[in-house]
Design an enzyme around this catalytic site. Sequence first.
Site, PDB file in Angstrom:
ATOM      1  N   GLY A   1      -2.752   3.779   3.363  1.00  0.00           N
ATOM      2  CA  GLY A   1      -3.865   3.329   2.681  1.00  0.00           C
ATOM      3  C   GLY A   1      -4.754   2.560   2.485  1.00  0.00           C
ATOM      4  O   GLY A   1      -6.101   2.542   2.189  1.00  0.00           O
TER       5      GLY A   1
ATOM      6  N   THR B   1       0.947  -0.918  -0.113  1.00  0.00           N
ATOM      7  CA  THR B   1       0.007   0.161   0.021  1.00  0.00           C
ATOM      8  C   THR B   1       0.919   1.461  -0.213  1.00  0.00           C
ATOM      9  O   THR B   1       1.795   0.957   0.058  1.00  0.00           O
ATOM     10  CB  THR B   1      -1.079   0.144   1.401  1.00  0.00           C
ATOM     11  OG1 THR B   1      -0.506   0.383   2.034  1.00  0.00           O
ATOM     12  CG2 THR B   1      -1.917  -0.849   1.449  1.00  0.00           C
ATOM     13  N   ASP B   2       0.884   2.609  -0.534  1.00  0.00           N
ATOM     14  CA  ASP B   2       1.068   3.657  -0.349  1.00  0.00           C
ATOM     15  C   ASP B   2       1.017   3.948   1.751  1.00  0.00           C
ATOM     16  O   ASP B   2      -0.083   2.688   2.006  1.00  0.00           O
ATOM     17  CB  ASP B   2       0.285   4.637  -0.786  1.00  0.00           C
ATOM     18  CG  ASP B   2       1.306   6.287  -0.772  1.00  0.00           C
ATOM     19  OD1 ASP B   2       2.296   5.741  -0.181  1.00  0.00           O
ATOM     20  OD2 ASP B   2       1.437   6.493  -2.225  1.00  0.00           O
ATOM     21  N   TYR B   3       1.331   5.022   1.853  1.00  0.00           N
ATOM     22  CA  TYR B   3       1.442   4.987   3.585  1.00  0.00           C
ATOM     23  C   TYR B   3       0.030   4.948   3.321  1.00  0.00           C
ATOM     24  O   TYR B   3      -1.129   6.617   3.264  1.00  0.00           O
ATOM     25  CB  TYR B   3       1.953   6.652   3.534  1.00  0.00           C
ATOM     26  CG  TYR B   3       2.521   7.158   4.995  1.00  0.00           C
ATOM     27  CD1 TYR B   3       3.999   6.891   4.832  1.00  0.00           C
ATOM     28  CD2 TYR B   3       1.572   7.357   5.903  1.00  0.00           C
ATOM     29  CE1 TYR B   3       4.968   6.915   6.653  1.00  0.00           C
ATOM     30  CE2 TYR B   3       2.189   7.743   7.526  1.00  0.00           C
ATOM     31  CZ  TYR B   3       3.492   8.128   7.559  1.00  0.00           C
ATOM     32  OH  TYR B   3       4.463   8.235   8.799  1.00  0.00           O
TER      33      TYR B   3
END
Length: 775
Positions: free
Chosen positions: A298, A294-296
């Site tokens: 997410g 995931t992104d930060y």
Amino acid sequence: MKKLIVIATLALAPVFSAQEMVTKPVQSYQTAQYQAKKKAFVDNLLSKMTLDEKIGQLNLPSSGDFTTGLAKSSDIGKKVEMGLVGGLFNIKGAEKIRAVQKVAVENSRLKIPLIFGMDVIHGYETTFPIPLGLAASWDMNLIQQSARVAAREASADGINWTFSPMVDISREPRWGRVSEGSGEDPYLGSEIAKNMVYGYQGKDLSIGNTILACVKHFALYGAGEAGRDYNTVDMSHVRMFNEYFPPYKAAVDAGVASVMASFNEVDGVPATGNKWLQTDVLRDQWKFKGFVVTDYTGINEMVDHGMGNLQQVSALALKAGVDMDMVGEGFLTTLKKSLSEGKVTQAEIDMAARRILEAKYDLGLFDDPYKYGSAKLAEKEVYNLENRNIARNTAAQSMVLMKNENQVLPLKKSGTVAVIGPLVNNSMNMAGTWSVATKHAISVNLMQGLQANYGKDVKFLSAKGANIDYDAKLEDIYAAHGKKTDRDSRSKEELLKEAVEVAKKSDVIVLAIGESAEMSGESSSRTEITIPQSQVDLLNELKKTGKPIALVLFTGRPLALTNVKDTPDAILNAWFPGSEAGNAIADVLFGKVNPSGKLPMTFPRSLGQVPIYYNAKNTGRPLDQTLVDKCEYQRFRSNYMDECNTPLYPFGYGLSYTKFNYSDMTVSNANPKGNQTIQASVTVTNSGNYDGAEVVQLYIRDMVGSITRPVKELKGFQKVMLKKGESKKVTFDISSENLKFYNGDLKYDWESGEFDIMIGTNSSDVKHSKINWTK
């Protein structure tokens, strides 16, 4: 004085050796025997792991940059010891990383090593131009080389995973993260995506100076509504597959090891929890074999999207195909409960853990968990002279000459030059956004570069002239991440007076204006994409002196320059050039390097035109081309009453100190059939007074299709070097593969019919030839 002497010793970079170039997927070294051995190893390891340890592999916290002595005693250190962490990011330095790895492999039950990630976006400590600037070089060797240098430096310092390349297509210059991507075009973006992957991952991920690449953000992040970061995206599947997906797929085809999910929604479901995206397209259609992160936070952010509580969205993400949770710890804290309640399966958890373990196996970490990084190696590899030479050359090749009346550039190596602008003496802003590991304080600023390279022959006078913005509060927002703008407390009148006095003592003015580094980048959306008025006023005041003005533009996005383009005699778009900014700009300003960059993104005349991009589609009421060229209005046609349809500077645009002439095009076969390959050729002549490089561009238009087709699409380019007076024939091979697109049924194929073949110096200035191609 000592620092300037060091700067002056830098030479242009050596050519990237052909032996280092990668031209096929890096996974090619993984034979059937290797794959069988890896599977057996991971099967055995998984059989020994508890449920908590498996879920722990899916957890990617941000470490913070704690000191070596705290590696074990910190909260993260305790989780590592318990086997509850699969990797870490945001920790810098070989010895610090080694200390944490030691906790994992000596204190945890199964001694599973960690992976260490960092945002190595456009270089490590040796920093290259921002990615949009790199794209402007249109030089795939240089782009691959920049990633190779970054991988060598980062791996020497203990990093074995980068969250790059960012390949999001965007036609939205209000969105700050265009600085981190490759522009508006799927073909150019695809070529850059695969070469960045090749540069990071090399020919063999296990050799120690290569690192895992992570293509991001999957998918469509660059199409957010209103140019606002993290915003909603909604588009048809036809547009996704034809215009936005190609660079992601190119990275997958190149063997990228990991993929990062994007923040936005796709078809009403956030990408982080979108099974169609992460599994149906990425794994089933494209055969991606790596892991998805995931992104930060997410996963957590899907709660605000309205997809449920943390337990629900964590289960949604796992079932969609996400393998690793960055920072949020939703997997760590909820998956065990979801498994007991039948909301996720053991097989889903095992598969995610397997993919993380396989990546660690490919890196060779189970054989030697300490193979990445040592203080001794880092001292030798990081920010060394060779790397700085490469960065300097790459930066010079990325700059785009947008205007050069009366041959003001290159500058003469004599006389007096006024160097004016708010960033002239500001090293902290030279690298631009997403420069996490950059040594900002010693980046070469413009004044240093000019003095070091030409100070013996040219007298340089300096003045600030203006602050970045009249609004001090706004300027404080711009000065994010420690990149101070050095705001001057003097009044506007005092700053202008000093600049004018300096200008009057000079033969020519070099005016450096535009954006500061963090006016573009993540969370840096702007509703106005013009140069701030404080700097426009400075330009206008200097114009009154009558002295020639060469404008050096710092920017991380296309700007609307209509109100300034006519004022200076020359405009050189330097983007944000990186560690060697001042040296590279000096090389171009004084003609040591003849600029050859081309715009990877359209520059609009005004914000009202946005989105504006070259590969648009016709409407049923297109404006007559003669009126387009004259910028005249026609009622009941697709145009504006108060503005032209055309951009200020088109995609692919860029001038040179020399002049290139194109002959008429020749096509080897005007009526090809089936899978034949034809050749389209032009002869390019350097008719000017300097040796120079030209990017020759091939565009094709499918005149009639089962669905509407763009007015032109980039299908090839060649960067050719021509000596003064030299001519070269440039030939493009065109096959039916170049004609394929995703039709209304999302079938990738081509259709018989008429095609317009175009070759030229930019997307607007081309030669034409029509052909008829039948199956």
